[in-house]
Design an enzyme around this catalytic site. Sequence first.
Site, mmCIF file in Angstrom:
data_model
loop_
_atom_site.group_PDB
_atom_site.id
_atom_site.type_symbol
_atom_site.label_atom_id
_atom_site.label_comp_id
_atom_site.label_asym_id
_atom_site.label_seq_id
_atom_site.Cartn_x
_atom_site.Cartn_y
_atom_site.Cartn_z
ATOM 1 N N ASN A 148 -12.201 19.065 27.931
ATOM 2 C CA ASN A 148 -11.711 19.556 29.220
ATOM 3 C C ASN A 148 -11.561 21.074 29.185
ATOM 4 O O ASN A 148 -11.820 21.720 28.166
ATOM 5 C CB ASN A 148 -10.363 18.908 29.565
ATOM 6 C CG ASN A 148 -10.517 17.689 30.446
ATOM 7 O OD1 ASN A 148 -11.237 17.720 31.445
ATOM 8 N ND2 ASN A 148 -9.864 16.596 30.092
ATOM 9 N N ASP A 199 -5.687 19.501 30.960
ATOM 10 C CA ASP A 199 -6.870 18.941 31.615
ATOM 11 C C ASP A 199 -7.766 20.078 32.093
ATOM 12 O O ASP A 199 -7.957 21.051 31.376
ATOM 13 C CB ASP A 199 -6.453 17.995 32.745
ATOM 14 C CG ASP A 199 -7.475 16.878 32.980
ATOM 15 O OD1 ASP A 199 -8.631 17.192 33.317
ATOM 16 O OD2 ASP A 199 -7.108 15.698 32.837
#
Length: 292
Positions: A148, A199
Amino acid sequence: MSDVGVSVLSDVACHLGEGPAYDARTDTLFWFDILGRRLLELPLGAGKTREHGLPVMASALAHVDEARQLLVTETGLQLRDRASGSLEMLVEVEADRPDTRSNDARTHPSGALWFGTMGKQAQERAGAIYWFYKGEVRRLFSHITIPNSICFSPDGAIAYFADTHENRLYRVACDTETGLPVDDPVLTVEGNAMPGGIDGSVVDAEGTLWNARWGGGRLDAWTARGELIRSIPLPARQVTCPVFIGAAADRLAVTSAFEGMDAAARQADPEAGKTFLLDLEVNGRHDTPVAL
């Protein structure tokens, strides 16, 4: 913390909303429901979300030209015709591995594309990060569980990426002409002291990295040295990725997910899976088109 206003930009709830990309030429936001095999399209002036079914899981989009987009999918990089929605395989990547799928991706200022793969069940160390540029694909980093936060400094001299499973954000020096790493990654943020996981991220024109905190329900802003500047609470716990939107790239939208939630969890988190708009003026950047 912050008192920034947040509103729902799209109320279409995604199982796993990810990969937002903004097209400044048409003032349109695109994003994916990876597990739902959908591409979502929102012309910001019209205000109504359109849904496009996909034959494969796809997770990210790069602009090519007015007629085409490049989709990062579970079987490789595919060209999408915007008018018809038809897909054409450009290059296969892990097409022989039904246990993996694509995940995060972003275009380097040179036009090179970095993109990640991961196990469909988040199998430990099953993923990788790849580089694509003018038809060539190289594997950059292996043994990553959940890749990510792929994003780049404004001049392209620094790339960032994270393994959400490890909850660590790395930075690595890059060749500005090709987007290839020229040194080893350096640990920049150790995220285990905070709730949730690192993320998706974007970097603005001033070098600030904006990160969606999966499970933490917020958007964090970090300096290039890994210093936390501010945190903005968001209405969903599992936020996934931000993107700069608007002609001046001066606003932020953030996707989210309801993956893994049972009925009680969804009732407690009613905005999960929706896409949000932050009432916050930022000095953002539009992504460079990918160089085929």
